[in-house]
Structure formats: C-alpha cells, structure tokens
Motif scaffolding. Structure first.
Motif, PDB file in Angstrom:
ATOM      1  N   ALA A 244      -6.636 -27.933 -27.612  1.00  0.00           N
ATOM      2  CA  ALA A 244      -7.847 -28.477 -28.226  1.00  0.00           C
ATOM      3  C   ALA A 244      -8.968 -27.458 -28.330  1.00  0.00           C
ATOM      4  CB  ALA A 244      -8.324 -29.701 -27.449  1.00  0.00           C
ATOM      5  N   THR A 245      -9.026 -26.507 -27.418  1.00  0.00           N
ATOM      6  CA  THR A 245     -10.146 -25.557 -27.461  1.00  0.00           C
ATOM      7  C   THR A 245      -9.668 -24.123 -27.664  1.00  0.00           C
ATOM      8  OG1 THR A 245     -10.109 -25.341 -25.069  1.00  0.00           O
ATOM      9  CG2 THR A 245     -11.620 -26.956 -25.989  1.00  0.00           C
ATOM     10  N   GLU A 246      -8.437 -23.986 -28.124  1.00  0.00           N
ATOM     11  CA  GLU A 246      -7.940 -22.625 -28.319  1.00  0.00           C
ATOM     12  C   GLU A 246      -8.551 -22.035 -29.586  1.00  0.00           C
ATOM     13  OE1 GLU A 246      -3.981 -21.954 -26.847  1.00  0.00           O
ATOM     14  OE2 GLU A 246      -3.542 -20.853 -28.681  1.00  0.00           O
ATOM     15  N   VAL A 247      -9.410 -21.045 -29.410  1.00  0.00           N
ATOM     16  CA  VAL A 247      -9.986 -20.362 -30.570  1.00  0.00           C
ATOM     17  C   VAL A 247      -9.128 -19.134 -30.867  1.00  0.00           C
ATOM     18  CG1 VAL A 247     -12.357 -21.162 -30.303  1.00  0.00           C
ATOM     19  CG2 VAL A 247     -11.585 -19.142 -29.071  1.00  0.00           C
ATOM     20  N   LEU A 248      -9.336 -18.556 -32.047  1.00  0.00           N
ATOM     21  CA  LEU A 248      -8.496 -17.451 -32.505  1.00  0.00           C
ATOM     22  C   LEU A 248      -8.468 -16.289 -31.504  1.00  0.00           C
ATOM     23  CD1 LEU A 248      -6.672 -16.895 -34.806  1.00  0.00           C
ATOM     24  CD2 LEU A 248      -8.574 -15.962 -36.116  1.00  0.00           C
ATOM     25  N   ASN A 249      -9.686 -15.944 -31.025  1.00  0.00           N
ATOM     26  CA  ASN A 249      -9.800 -14.884 -30.025  1.00  0.00           C
ATOM     27  C   ASN A 249      -8.887 -15.123 -28.833  1.00  0.00           C
ATOM     28  OD1 ASN A 249     -11.336 -12.640 -30.073  1.00  0.00           O
ATOM     29  ND2 ASN A 249     -13.255 -13.730 -29.899  1.00  0.00           N
ATOM     30  N   TYR A 250      -8.946 -16.341 -28.328  1.00  0.00           N
ATOM     31  CA  TYR A 250      -8.180 -16.688 -27.144  1.00  0.00           C
ATOM     32  C   TYR A 250      -6.684 -16.678 -27.462  1.00  0.00           C
ATOM     33  CZ  TYR A 250      -6.815 -18.998 -22.873  1.00  0.00           C
ATOM     34  OH  TYR A 250      -6.237 -19.279 -21.673  1.00  0.00           O
ATOM     35  N   HIS A 251      -6.350 -17.146 -28.649  1.00  0.00           N
ATOM     36  CA  HIS A 251      -4.942 -17.154 -29.051  1.00  0.00           C
ATOM     37  C   HIS A 251      -4.402 -15.722 -29.138  1.00  0.00           C
ATOM     38  CE1 HIS A 251      -1.307 -18.838 -30.647  1.00  0.00           C
ATOM     39  NE2 HIS A 251      -1.358 -18.043 -31.698  1.00  0.00           N
ATOM     40  N   ILE A 252      -5.202 -14.828 -29.709  1.00  0.00           N
ATOM     41  CA  ILE A 252      -4.780 -13.422 -29.804  1.00  0.00           C
ATOM     42  C   ILE A 252      -4.598 -12.833 -28.411  1.00  0.00           C
ATOM     43  CG2 ILE A 252      -5.464 -11.108 -30.562  1.00  0.00           C
ATOM     44  CD1 ILE A 252      -7.049 -12.452 -32.807  1.00  0.00           C
ATOM     45  N   PHE A 253      -5.534 -13.150 -27.538  1.00  0.00           N
ATOM     46  CA  PHE A 253      -5.427 -12.662 -26.159  1.00  0.00           C
ATOM     47  C   PHE A 253      -4.119 -13.131 -25.524  1.00  0.00           C
ATOM     48  CE2 PHE A 253      -6.029 -13.486 -21.625  1.00  0.00           C
ATOM     49  CZ  PHE A 253      -6.372 -12.220 -21.181  1.00  0.00           C
ATOM     50  N   LYS A 254      -3.807 -14.407 -25.736  1.00  0.00           N
ATOM     51  CA  LYS A 254      -2.582 -14.963 -25.151  1.00  0.00           C
ATOM     52  C   LYS A 254      -1.338 -14.276 -25.721  1.00  0.00           C
ATOM     53  CE  LYS A 254      -1.626 -19.343 -25.240  1.00  0.00           C
ATOM     54  NZ  LYS A 254      -1.773 -20.793 -25.474  1.00  0.00           N
ATOM     55  N   VAL A 255      -1.300 -14.183 -27.044  1.00  0.00           N
ATOM     56  CA  VAL A 255      -0.126 -13.596 -27.694  1.00  0.00           C
ATOM     57  C   VAL A 255       0.038 -12.132 -27.280  1.00  0.00           C
ATOM     58  CG1 VAL A 255       0.825 -12.873 -29.909  1.00  0.00           C
ATOM     59  CG2 VAL A 255      -0.142 -15.148 -29.668  1.00  0.00           C
ATOM     60  N   GLY A 256      -1.064 -11.370 -27.346  1.00  0.00           N
ATOM     61  CA  GLY A 256      -0.960  -9.928 -27.157  1.00  0.00           C
ATOM     62  C   GLY A 256      -0.951  -9.489 -25.704  1.00  0.00           C
ATOM     63  N   LEU A 257      -1.772 -10.118 -24.857  1.00  0.00           N
ATOM     64  CA  LEU A 257      -1.957  -9.589 -23.514  1.00  0.00           C
ATOM     65  C   LEU A 257      -1.436 -10.512 -22.413  1.00  0.00           C
ATOM     66  CD1 LEU A 257      -5.407  -8.075 -24.314  1.00  0.00           C
ATOM     67  CD2 LEU A 257      -3.464  -6.755 -23.506  1.00  0.00           C
ATOM     68  N   THR A 258      -0.946 -11.686 -22.796  1.00  0.00           N
ATOM     69  CA  THR A 258      -0.281 -12.519 -21.794  1.00  0.00           C
ATOM     70  C   THR A 258       1.220 -12.560 -22.077  1.00  0.00           C
ATOM     71  OG1 THR A 258      -2.269 -13.865 -21.758  1.00  0.00           O
ATOM     72  CG2 THR A 258      -0.374 -14.718 -20.591  1.00  0.00           C
ATOM     73  N   PHE A 259       1.577 -12.810 -23.353  1.00  0.00           N
ATOM     74  CA  PHE A 259       2.993 -12.793 -23.725  1.00  0.00           C
ATOM     75  C   PHE A 259       3.444 -11.405 -24.165  1.00  0.00           C
ATOM     76  CE2 PHE A 259       1.920 -17.342 -25.155  1.00  0.00           C
ATOM     77  CZ  PHE A 259       2.020 -17.802 -23.854  1.00  0.00           C
ATOM     78  N   PHE A 260       2.500 -10.496 -24.356  1.00  0.00           N
ATOM     79  CA  PHE A 260       2.786  -9.103 -24.731  1.00  0.00           C
ATOM     80  C   PHE A 260       3.607  -8.966 -26.000  1.00  0.00           C
ATOM     81  CE2 PHE A 260       1.801  -8.551 -20.176  1.00  0.00           C
ATOM     82  CZ  PHE A 260       0.740  -7.701 -20.343  1.00  0.00           C
TER      83      PHE A 260
END
Lengths: 294, 304
Positions: A244-260
C-alpha cells in the motif's frame, strides 16, 4: 593547457569539482545506464551478465508492482505538494500579519524541518502506534474505529505517510512564500487600498498574482524533493501493509539492494530519472536556463 | 541571477516590517469588531504551533519520564522529570561510537566539498557568459536528482573498490551531494559581493589566485561558515548513504538510531530519549542559523 585556460578563463576553476563529479556521479550514472541493459543479478553465484537490450525496461512497463509503486509515488507527490502549498500559503499570509511575536513563531516553525527525516519518521511511528500513540489515542477518543492503527490499514497507510511529509515540510513552503510576500513592492497594494479594495481583494488581485512565480518554483522544487521520498516509508511502514505504501524509490531499493537484481533495478532508476527530468526541465523553463547573467 | 545573496533584504522583525505596508485583514472588517481580529489571528497561530510542535513536545516529555510512568497515557499524572532514560541509554547503545563515526564522515565530506566547491563557485560567479550559467544550473540539476539512481551503481563501484563499510566510501558519496550545493551556494555569495576590491588587487599585481585567496575568500568567510554548517547538518540527517554503504564498523547515527529504536519500541522512555539526542544538536544549529538554513533548503525558489 594554456589555450584551455585562456578560452575557459575562470571556468577552469570548476575543473576539480567537475572531475570529481565525473568520477563519482556521472560515471556511476552512466554505469547504471549500461547495466540496465543486462540481466545481472548479484545473487547469481556465477556472476553472469547477459545482454538483454531493452528487455528490463519492457518488463518494468508491464510489471504491476512497478506500476503500483509509480501510482503511489504520483499520488504521494501530487497530494503532498498540493496540500503543502495550500497550507503553506495560508500560514505565510498569517506570518505576514503585523503582530508582535511573529518572528518567534517563524523560528519555532523551523523545528520540524530541522529534524532528520529518519527521526521525524520515528516520532510519527510512535505517534501512530495503535497501543500508545498519541494520534491513536486521539482517534479513539473521537470514537473513530482504529483497526490495526492508521499505518496498519491499507486504505489509510499512504495518507498517514503523506501527513508526515506535510507535517515536516509545510513550514518550509510557508517560510518560502512568506519571503516571497515580503519581497513584493508595497506600492501596488497601497494603491489598491486607496481605490477602496478590501483585504481579500488586495490579496486575490495583487499579492497572489505577484506571488505566482515563487509559488510555481516552490511547488516544482517540492515536487522534485517528494520524488525522493524514502526515509518515512522505510521507517514507518516498510512499504506495507501489503504494497500500500510502496513508492518507486522504495521499490527500486528493494529490487536493487535487497534482492540484488541490479540490472532490473538500474532500469527502474533510469525510468525514475526520466520522470524527474521532466520536472527538472519544467523548472529550468520557469527559472530560465542560463539567460540571467549575474 | 541573484538567488542567494543578502538575506538581510527580507525584513524579519516586527519593527522592520512596520516600516512598510503589509496586507492586513483588519481593513476588511467593520470597525466595531476590529478588536476580535488580533485575537483570531493569535488563535490561528496557536493552532499552527500546536500542530507542528506537539509531536516533539510529546517526545521530550516521555523521554523525561521513567519506570511505570512512561507507559501511562496521562502525561501529567505524577510527572517527575528525570535523566534516567538518557543515562541508561548512553550505557546500552554505543551512542558515542555513532557520534564519532558521523563526525568523521561529516567533517571529511564537508572539507572535501569545500575544497572543490568553493573555487568552482568562484569561477562560476566571476566568469561572464552563458557557459557559466548553464554549468551552474547543471550543478543544481544534479542536486535535485533522486539519490537512489546514484546509489545502486555507487554501491557496485564501492564494492569493486573494496570501500564498503569504510569511511572513504561514505565520505565520497556524501561529497557528491555536497559539492554541487557548495558550488551553487558560494556562487550566489560571490555574485552578491562587490568586485571592486578584487579588481584593485589585480591592478596592484596580484594574480587571480592571489586576489581570490587574499581578498575574496576572507570576505566570503560568513558564507563559507554557513555552507559548512549546512553540510554538517546534511550529514547528520542523512540516512540513505549509511543504509547502503555503512557496515558494522562505520555505522552512522541515523542508522544506529533506527536499529536501537526497533529494540526499544516498547521502552517508550528510552526510545524518546534517543530521539531527543538525535534532534537536539542540529535543532539548535538550525535555529541559530535559521535564515541561512531556510535559504539552503529553498535555493532557487525565491529571488530578490
């Protein structure tokens, strides 16, 4: 080198800074552009990179998670910047009144925006806490059903985060617009008053139109800052509940720096830069690129 | 382009404002009700201040409560302020370590940004022509870009250079964000400064560098101090770069606070004390520097 010095004159003084930015800003950005064309995952033990062309971008444009986070971002930016502008304008007019003590009020209003966004977010995480939080207690006192708290429910969480941003940054808009009001030449307003205009008319037909350039620039700057929204999402909701509160910035962070999944993450960040560039161009157009010599 | 010069031009006290005409809603009202207006306005002011300050006041109060009292809802019931939370916190969380790390990185990156940014700002201010203006706006553009776009490739770059969890990596990243700001801010400062003295120095046989070093730089000292303090505040408040680049050895304050907060979520008093520790220094600094602080945040929004 001598020729360069002569031709560029004092601009050579910028060369060290430009060299630094080239190495640590433009090179990484170019690198992002390159890896966005690869299938590249750090979690892959072989470390293989396969060139996939624009496939990451095509995937992004069809990815419901990306589109959802883009929607959240646009809603966040639009609502927060709009409300901050309106509230800020109201407060600016209030600050513009000739009353004793207003200088103190202006100084006190600085408080929220001096906080680290992380700390502001922590304060609000505590305030929103469904058990002890002041906000929750207030809502309960008013008889409003809480459920899992404002940030625990999907239909209120994004609004709760928007409010945090409004709380932290409305004072900035207020003080900016106040400075704009103060720098207006008083003669026009005086003339209008002599002609019998009342306060509202003076504001509506003299002050507000004069304030428009400041309003526009402040709104654009604020919107660009809002595209960077991250800290409060990370600290208060972690993108949830659900997405519900996932903004683009946060999504990019997750994809790139959490899931690598760095190739895909880079493609997403290039898309984000594209969106912000539109605002940047708009900003440049409003302030006039390069046409106002010192 | 005069965006950042002479903050004095904005009147900030009632007496300064009093010399000019200000829109005043009292003019809109029939005389008999006039006395109501200041009352109404002060009411609105009180409401605004309540909304914007109450959350922080709440945090401060809770941080001064101890034991059972820190969980109760009625704040003023048997309220006896104590430093217990602060003392305990200092022993339980490596606050000093976080502070030291933050200090190293913020001072390092600020010095680097000053070293490169001040000459750049001077060059941009003293070189006439559209090249200089275009370059200046390009610098501002870099500042406005979303950091996440830079962070992902920067992370990979630092990984390859083996600079993750190092002061160097953090200093480099924070410098990127600061240099453009320093150059932009100092450019505005130099533009607003009369050139006569520098020209006199040049006529007397100084080189451009000499004129900068002996005349322009000393005169711009207030600007340099301001921009340094803003740079330090930026590091103090920054969360993104430690989140991505720092590790066990180089944890900065914001990240440390977040982790400690998760531990103390139930221990209201401790958590609030942590918040107050994080807020207070920068708050005092920002209040002392309020005009410049606002100016730094709104660079480009208001022209005079």
């Amino acid at each position: 080198m001598g020729k360069l010095l002569k031709r560029w004159g004092l601009l050579t003084w910028t060369l060290p800074a430009l060299a630094f930015l080239l190495a640590f800003a433009l090179y990484p950005l170019g690198y992002a552009l390159v890896i966005s064309l690869f299938r590249y995952r750090l979690t892959d033990p072989t470390g293989s990179r396969a060139f996939v062309g624009l496939q990451n971008y095509l995937q992004a444009l069809q990815d419901p998670q990306v589109l959802g986070s883009l929607g959240n971002t646009l809603l966040f930016v639009g609502v927060a910047s709009g409300l901050e502008l309106i509230l800020g304008l109201g407060i600016a007019v209030l600050l513009d009144q000739r009353l004793p003590g207003m200088a103190w009020v202006r100084a006190l209003l600085l408080t929220p925006m001096a906080l680290a966004p992380v700390v502001a977010a922590l304060v609000w995480r505590a305030l929103y806490n469904p058990d002890f939080g002041l906000v929750s207690q207030l809502l309960r006192g008013l008889g409003i059903p809480l459920g899992r708290g404002l940030v625990g429910e999907a239909h209120t969480a994004l609004w709760a985060l928007i409010w945090v941003d409004i709380w932290q940054w409305t004072p900035l808009l207020a003080i900016t617009l106040f400075a704009g009001l103060q720098s207006q030449p008083p003669e026009l307003l005086q003339a209008a008053q002599l002609d019998g205009a009342n306060g509202w008319q003076g504001f509506r037909y003299i002050s507000l139109p004069l304030l428009r350039p400041v309003l526009t620039v402040a709104l654009l700057l604020r919107a660009m800052e809002l595209f960077k929204i991250f800290d409060s999402v990370f600290v208060i909701t972690g993108g949830g509940p659900g997405r519900a509160t996932e903004v683009l910035n946060y999504h990019i962070f997750k994809v790139g720096l959490t899931f690598f999944d760095v190739g895909y993450g880079a493609a997403l960040s290039v898309l984000l830069m594209g969106i912000v560039s539109v605002f940047l161009a708009l900003y440049g157009w409003v302030v006039g690129w390069g046409d106002r010599a010192p | 382009m005069k965006l950042l010069e002479k903050p004095e031009q904005v009147p900030t006290t009632a007496s300064e404002v009093g010399s000019r005409f200000v829109w005043d809603p009292r003019h809109a009202v029939k005389r008999p009700l006039r006395w109501l207006y200041p009352l109404l306005l002060y009411g609105l002011v009180a409401l605004v201040l309540l909304v914007f300050l109450l959350p922080l006041g709440w945090m401060l109060l809770i941080s001064l409560k101890t034991g059972q009292g820190s969980q109760t809802i009625n704040l003023f019931q048997s309220f006896r302020p104590s430093w217990e939370n602060y003392r305990a916190l200092w022993q339980e969380v490596p606050v000093a370590r976080y502070l030291l790390n933050t200090l190293i990185v913020s001072v390092g990156s600020t010095l680097l940004a000053l070293l490169l940014g001040i000459p750049a700002g001077y060059g941009l201010a003293r070189q006439p022509g559209s090249w200089a203006n275009g370059l200046a706006l390009a610098l501002l553009g870099i500042r406005l870009f979303p950091p996440i776009a830079l962070l992902l490739p920067f992370y990979l770059m630092m990984r390859d250079l083996r600079l993750l969890d190092s002061y160097t990596g953090l200093i480099l990243l924070q410098s990127v964000f600061k240099i453009t700001f320093v150059a932009w801010f100092m450019r505005g400062f130099f533009v607003g400064m009369p050139q006569v003295l520098e020209e006199a120095a040049l006529v007397d046989g100084c080189s451009r560098w000499g004129a900068f070093w002996r005349v322009a730089l000393p005169l711009s000292l207030p600007g340099v101090i301001t921009v340094s303090l803003l740079g330090l505040i930026f590091s103090w408040n920054d969360f993104f770069s430690p989140l991505v680049l720092s590790g066990v050895r180089t944890r900065l304050l914001t990240l440390g606070i977040l982790e400690a907060f998760s531990t103390y979520e139930v221990a209201w008093g401790r958590m609030s004390a942590l918040g107050v520790i994080a807020v207070l220094p920068v708050l005092l600094l920002a209040l002392g520097l309020q005009r410049y602080y606002v100016r730094g945040l709104t660079a480009g929004a208001v022209r005079e």
